[in-house]
Motif scaffolding. Structure first.
Motif, PDB file in Angstrom:
ATOM      1  N   PRO A  80     -33.765  53.756  -6.761  1.00 24.86           N
ATOM      2  CA  PRO A  80     -33.001  52.922  -7.481  1.00 24.86           C
ATOM      3  C   PRO A  80     -33.541  52.322  -8.753  1.00 24.86           C
ATOM      4  CG  PRO A  80     -34.487  51.753  -5.720  1.00 24.86           C
ATOM      5  CD  PRO A  80     -34.770  53.359  -5.754  1.00 24.86           C
ATOM      6  N   ASP A  81     -32.604  51.760  -9.438  1.00 24.78           N
ATOM      7  CA  ASP A  81     -33.186  51.095 -10.820  1.00 24.78           C
ATOM      8  C   ASP A  81     -34.011  50.130 -10.596  1.00 24.78           C
ATOM      9  OD1 ASP A  81     -32.304  50.784 -13.772  1.00 24.78           O
ATOM     10  OD2 ASP A  81     -32.259  48.749 -12.954  1.00 24.78           O
ATOM     11  N   VAL A  82     -34.810  49.615 -11.373  1.00 24.57           N
ATOM     12  CA  VAL A  82     -35.666  48.771 -10.999  1.00 24.57           C
ATOM     13  C   VAL A  82     -35.165  47.359 -10.861  1.00 24.57           C
ATOM     14  CG1 VAL A  82     -36.248  47.861 -13.591  1.00 24.57           C
ATOM     15  CG2 VAL A  82     -37.992  47.696 -12.036  1.00 24.57           C
ATOM     16  N   THR A  83     -34.100  46.969 -11.381  1.00 21.23           N
ATOM     17  CA  THR A  83     -33.350  45.773 -11.144  1.00 21.23           C
ATOM     18  C   THR A  83     -32.875  45.908  -9.464  1.00 21.23           C
ATOM     19  OG1 THR A  83     -31.328  46.505 -11.919  1.00 21.23           O
ATOM     20  CG2 THR A  83     -32.780  45.584 -13.274  1.00 21.23           C
ATOM     21  N   ALA A  84     -32.663  46.768  -9.031  1.00 21.79           N
ATOM     22  CA  ALA A  84     -32.354  46.940  -7.573  1.00 21.79           C
ATOM     23  C   ALA A  84     -33.304  47.284  -6.643  1.00 21.79           C
ATOM     24  CB  ALA A  84     -31.113  47.761  -7.632  1.00 21.79           C
ATOM     25  N   TYR A  85     -34.566  47.149  -6.855  1.00 24.77           N
ATOM     26  CA  TYR A  85     -35.671  47.547  -5.972  1.00 24.77           C
ATOM     27  C   TYR A  85     -35.656  46.686  -4.655  1.00 24.77           C
ATOM     28  CZ  TYR A  85     -38.433  50.404  -9.168  1.00 24.77           C
ATOM     29  OH  TYR A  85     -39.170  51.545  -9.990  1.00 24.77           O
ATOM     30  N   PRO A  86     -35.891  47.363  -3.602  1.00 21.88           N
ATOM     31  CA  PRO A  86     -36.212  46.625  -2.314  1.00 21.88           C
ATOM     32  C   PRO A  86     -37.626  45.951  -2.485  1.00 21.88           C
ATOM     33  CG  PRO A  86     -36.281  48.794  -1.809  1.00 21.88           C
ATOM     34  CD  PRO A  86     -35.935  48.829  -3.225  1.00 21.88           C
ATOM     35  N   ASP A  87     -37.687  44.843  -1.675  1.00 24.48           N
ATOM     36  CA  ASP A  87     -38.684  43.983  -1.555  1.00 24.48           C
ATOM     37  C   ASP A  87     -40.357  44.880  -1.582  1.00 24.48           C
ATOM     38  OD1 ASP A  87     -37.396  41.611  -2.039  1.00 24.48           O
ATOM     39  OD2 ASP A  87     -37.566  41.115   0.152  1.00 24.48           O
ATOM     40  N   TYR A  88     -39.845  46.081  -0.719  1.00 29.00           N
ATOM     41  CA  TYR A  88     -41.251  46.667  -0.574  1.00 29.00           C
ATOM     42  C   TYR A  88     -41.689  47.388  -1.957  1.00 29.00           C
ATOM     43  CZ  TYR A  88     -38.202  50.690   0.356  1.00 29.00           C
ATOM     44  OH  TYR A  88     -37.329  51.619   0.363  1.00 29.00           O
ATOM     45  N   LEU A  89     -40.607  47.733  -2.494  1.00 33.57           N
ATOM     46  CA  LEU A  89     -40.913  48.461  -4.053  1.00 33.57           C
ATOM     47  C   LEU A  89     -41.406  47.451  -5.048  1.00 33.57           C
ATOM     48  CD1 LEU A  89     -38.429  51.059  -4.327  1.00 33.57           C
ATOM     49  CD2 LEU A  89     -40.569  51.412  -3.569  1.00 33.57           C
ATOM     50  N   LYS A  90     -40.663  46.405  -4.985  1.00 39.58           N
ATOM     51  CA  LYS A  90     -41.202  45.115  -5.803  1.00 39.58           C
ATOM     52  C   LYS A  90     -42.733  44.623  -5.597  1.00 39.58           C
ATOM     53  CE  LYS A  90     -36.600  42.804  -6.212  1.00 39.58           C
ATOM     54  NZ  LYS A  90     -36.135  41.633  -5.984  1.00 39.58           N
ATOM     55  N   ALA A  91     -43.127  44.831  -4.357  1.00 42.43           N
ATOM     56  CA  ALA A  91     -44.669  44.362  -3.973  1.00 42.43           C
ATOM     57  C   ALA A  91     -45.242  45.571  -4.471  1.00 42.43           C
ATOM     58  CB  ALA A  91     -44.589  43.947  -2.520  1.00 42.43           C
ATOM     59  N   ALA A  92     -45.078  46.633  -4.013  1.00 39.73           N
ATOM     60  CA  ALA A  92     -46.038  47.770  -4.382  1.00 39.73           C
ATOM     61  C   ALA A  92     -46.094  48.222  -5.917  1.00 39.73           C
ATOM     62  CB  ALA A  92     -45.224  49.104  -3.635  1.00 39.73           C
ATOM     63  N   CYS A  93     -44.972  47.589  -6.795  1.00 43.59           N
ATOM     64  CA  CYS A  93     -45.249  48.261  -8.117  1.00 43.59           C
ATOM     65  C   CYS A  93     -45.125  47.101  -9.086  1.00 43.59           C
ATOM     66  CB  CYS A  93     -43.888  48.989  -8.421  1.00 43.59           C
ATOM     67  SG  CYS A  93     -43.509  50.320  -7.363  1.00 43.59           S
ATOM     68  N   ALA A  94     -45.616  45.797  -8.327  1.00 40.61           N
ATOM     69  CA  ALA A  94     -45.716  44.658  -9.492  1.00 40.61           C
ATOM     70  C   ALA A  94     -46.473  44.920 -10.647  1.00 40.61           C
ATOM     71  CB  ALA A  94     -46.156  43.669  -8.664  1.00 40.61           C
ATOM     72  N   ASP A  95     -47.534  45.665 -10.397  1.00 38.86           N
ATOM     73  CA  ASP A  95     -48.429  45.945 -11.669  1.00 38.86           C
ATOM     74  C   ASP A  95     -48.094  47.151 -12.406  1.00 38.86           C
ATOM     75  OD1 ASP A  95     -49.912  43.446 -10.702  1.00 38.86           O
ATOM     76  OD2 ASP A  95     -51.349  44.614  -9.396  1.00 38.86           O
ATOM     77  N   ASP A  96     -47.329  47.637 -11.830  1.00 34.94           N
ATOM     78  CA  ASP A  96     -47.011  48.781 -12.755  1.00 34.94           C
ATOM     79  C   ASP A  96     -46.256  48.489 -13.994  1.00 34.94           C
ATOM     80  OD1 ASP A  96     -48.011  50.334 -10.798  1.00 34.94           O
ATOM     81  OD2 ASP A  96     -46.120  51.013 -10.015  1.00 34.94           O
ATOM     82  N   PRO A  97     -46.280  49.331 -15.168  1.00 32.65           N
ATOM     83  CA  PRO A  97     -45.563  48.742 -16.661  1.00 32.65           C
ATOM     84  C   PRO A  97     -44.046  48.535 -16.239  1.00 32.65           C
ATOM     85  CG  PRO A  97     -46.950  50.786 -16.798  1.00 32.65           C
ATOM     86  CD  PRO A  97     -47.006  50.523 -15.311  1.00 32.65           C
ATOM     87  N   GLY A  98     -43.732  47.194 -16.545  1.00 35.93           N
ATOM     88  CA  GLY A  98     -42.338  46.669 -16.228  1.00 35.93           C
ATOM     89  C   GLY A  98     -42.177  46.462 -14.911  1.00 35.93           C
ATOM     90  N   GLY A  99     -43.013  46.736 -13.983  1.00 42.61           N
ATOM     91  CA  GLY A  99     -42.738  46.598 -12.667  1.00 42.61           C
ATOM     92  C   GLY A  99     -41.940  47.900 -12.179  1.00 42.61           C
ATOM     93  N   LYS A 100     -41.901  48.899 -12.822  1.00 33.97           N
ATOM     94  CA  LYS A 100     -41.229  50.207 -12.395  1.00 33.97           C
ATOM     95  C   LYS A 100     -42.156  51.116 -11.892  1.00 33.97           C
ATOM     96  CE  LYS A 100     -38.277  53.732 -14.369  1.00 33.97           C
ATOM     97  NZ  LYS A 100     -37.527  54.436 -15.515  1.00 33.97           N
ATOM     98  N   CYS A 101     -42.024  51.449 -10.692  1.00 31.19           N
ATOM     99  CA  CYS A 101     -42.892  52.428  -9.940  1.00 31.19           C
ATOM    100  C   CYS A 101     -43.219  53.531 -10.405  1.00 31.19           C
ATOM    101  CB  CYS A 101     -42.254  52.665  -8.566  1.00 31.19           C
ATOM    102  SG  CYS A 101     -41.898  51.314  -7.498  1.00 31.19           S
ATOM    103  N   THR A 102     -44.555  54.106 -10.440  1.00 28.25           N
ATOM    104  CA  THR A 102     -44.928  55.368 -10.769  1.00 28.25           C
ATOM    105  C   THR A 102     -44.299  56.139  -9.573  1.00 28.25           C
ATOM    106  OG1 THR A 102     -47.013  55.511  -9.402  1.00 28.25           O
ATOM    107  CG2 THR A 102     -47.024  54.565 -11.836  1.00 28.25           C
ATOM    108  N   THR A 103     -44.444  57.542  -9.546  1.00 31.73           N
ATOM    109  CA  THR A 103     -43.836  58.522  -8.628  1.00 31.73           C
ATOM    110  C   THR A 103     -44.733  58.114  -7.359  1.00 31.73           C
ATOM    111  OG1 THR A 103     -43.302  60.080 -10.169  1.00 31.73           O
ATOM    112  CG2 THR A 103     -43.628  60.876  -7.895  1.00 31.73           C
ATOM    113  N   ILE A 104     -46.174  58.088  -7.619  1.00 31.99           N
ATOM    114  CA  ILE A 104     -47.026  58.076  -6.280  1.00 31.99           C
ATOM    115  C   ILE A 104     -46.764  56.581  -5.700  1.00 31.99           C
ATOM    116  CG2 ILE A 104     -49.297  57.654  -5.965  1.00 31.99           C
ATOM    117  CD1 ILE A 104     -50.130  59.576  -7.913  1.00 31.99           C
ATOM    118  N   HIS A 105     -46.598  55.497  -6.408  1.00 34.90           N
ATOM    119  CA  HIS A 105     -46.346  54.136  -5.707  1.00 34.90           C
ATOM    120  C   HIS A 105     -45.086  54.247  -5.044  1.00 34.90           C
ATOM    121  CE1 HIS A 105     -49.454  51.923  -8.471  1.00 34.90           C
ATOM    122  NE2 HIS A 105     -49.955  52.796  -7.536  1.00 34.90           N
ATOM    123  N   TYR A 106     -43.795  54.622  -5.712  1.00 37.71           N
ATOM    124  CA  TYR A 106     -42.827  54.959  -5.117  1.00 37.71           C
ATOM    125  C   TYR A 106     -42.780  55.626  -3.737  1.00 37.71           C
ATOM    126  CZ  TYR A 106     -38.008  56.969  -4.406  1.00 37.71           C
ATOM    127  OH  TYR A 106     -36.788  57.231  -3.711  1.00 37.71           O
TER     128      TYR A 106
END
Length: 283
Positions: free
Chosen positions: A212-238
């Motif tokens: 999904p677009d970063v604005t539509a991340y479910p909670d589990y992606l928001k938590a996992a990728c909070a420290d990624d640039p702009g909160g946007k998941c890297t492939t590994i984190h996603y």
């Protein structure tokens, strides 16, 4: 003020440069700029001579030969070295899954990446001359033009017969979900590859995970990728966070299949299987 220049297609970005400009208060203090040195996404050797590098046109021809498509028709051969190698990985997966014995009460499951794990994109590589373009790639995706990776449909069908839940996990955007599902399974459009339909999860979610677009991340992606640039998941984190989410719903991911190492890193799978793909690299 932070200005970040990003290029994030399906392929590896060359490098993202970040320039941070800080305004410091106080007498006699003006502008100060800190520049972060750009680093390429792919870390490798620096050739000392042209002789250390395979000529690009020669390399393209080697790839055509590997796929059994010496003249670049866009169709790989069933007896090519690529098909043999992919089929070997699929057969290894089938044997492993057939001998696996469940532990505990979790539902056993497999996770499959899509591009060049389930669907072979060789025809697009030839068409694009290995130069990814999101518009032309979307035409291939939405037209459902990709054949199955050799051996993978039979592997997934065997897993389904043995009681495995089947999940697909791809970096393709959510806008391409229906076309992806049709190409994988059967909807009468383009190529119908005959994979099992993805399993509906215990919470009712669709078992085909698109990004999904970063604005539509479910909670589990928001938590996992909070420290990624702009909160946007890297492939590994996603992908690892999504596998962790699947596990949290009562599934044991017995095997995770991918063509990129970033598909396989991050845990949350009992065993990983790497499909061949010499065409592109996703960190």
């Amino acid at each position: 003020m932070t200005i970040t220049f990003l290029r994030a297609p399906r392929r590896a970005a060359v490098a993202a440069a970040a320039i941070t400009v800080a305004v410091l208060g106080g007498a006699g203090v003006g502008w100060a700029a800190a520049v972060t040195t750009a680093q390429p996404a792919i870390q490798t050797i620096t050739p000392r001579s042209e002789k250390d590098v395979t000529n690009l046109d020669v390399l393209r021809q080697q790839l055509r030969n590997y796929y059994g498509d010496a003249l670049g028709s866009g169709q790989f051969a069933a007896d090519s070295n690529y098909a043999k190698e992919a089929s070997h990985v699929a057969a290894d997966g089938t044997r492993y899954l057939s001998h696996y014995r469940s532990h505990g009460h979790a539902t056993k499951a497999i996770v499959l990446d899509v591009d060049d794990t389930s669907l072979a994109t060789w025809n697009y590589e030839v068409f694009s001359n290995w130069a990814y373009n999101p518009t032309t790639n979307a035409d291939y995706v939405n037209g459902q033009k990709f054949p199955a990776v050799p051996g993978m449909v039979a592997m997934a069908q065997a897993a389904e017969r043995e009681g495995y839940a089947i999940f697909f996990l791809t970096g393709r955007p959510t806008s391409q979900e229906q076309a992806t599902l049709g190409n994988l399974t059967a909807d009468g459009v383009g190529v119908d590859d005959g994979f099992p339909k993805p399993t509906t999860l215990s919470d009712g979610e669709d078992g085909l995970f698109t990004k999904p677009d970063v604005t539509a991340y479910p909670d589990y992606l928001k938590a996992a990728c909070a420290d990624d640039p702009g909160g946007k998941c890297t492939t590994i984190h996603y992908k690892s966070a999504t596998r962790a989410h699947i596990e949290s719903l009562g599934y044991d991911i017995v095997a995770n299949f991918g063509d990129q190492y970033s598909d396989l890193k991050g845990g949350h799978a009992d065993k990983t299987f790497k499909l061949p793909n010499p065409n592109y690299y996703l960190p």
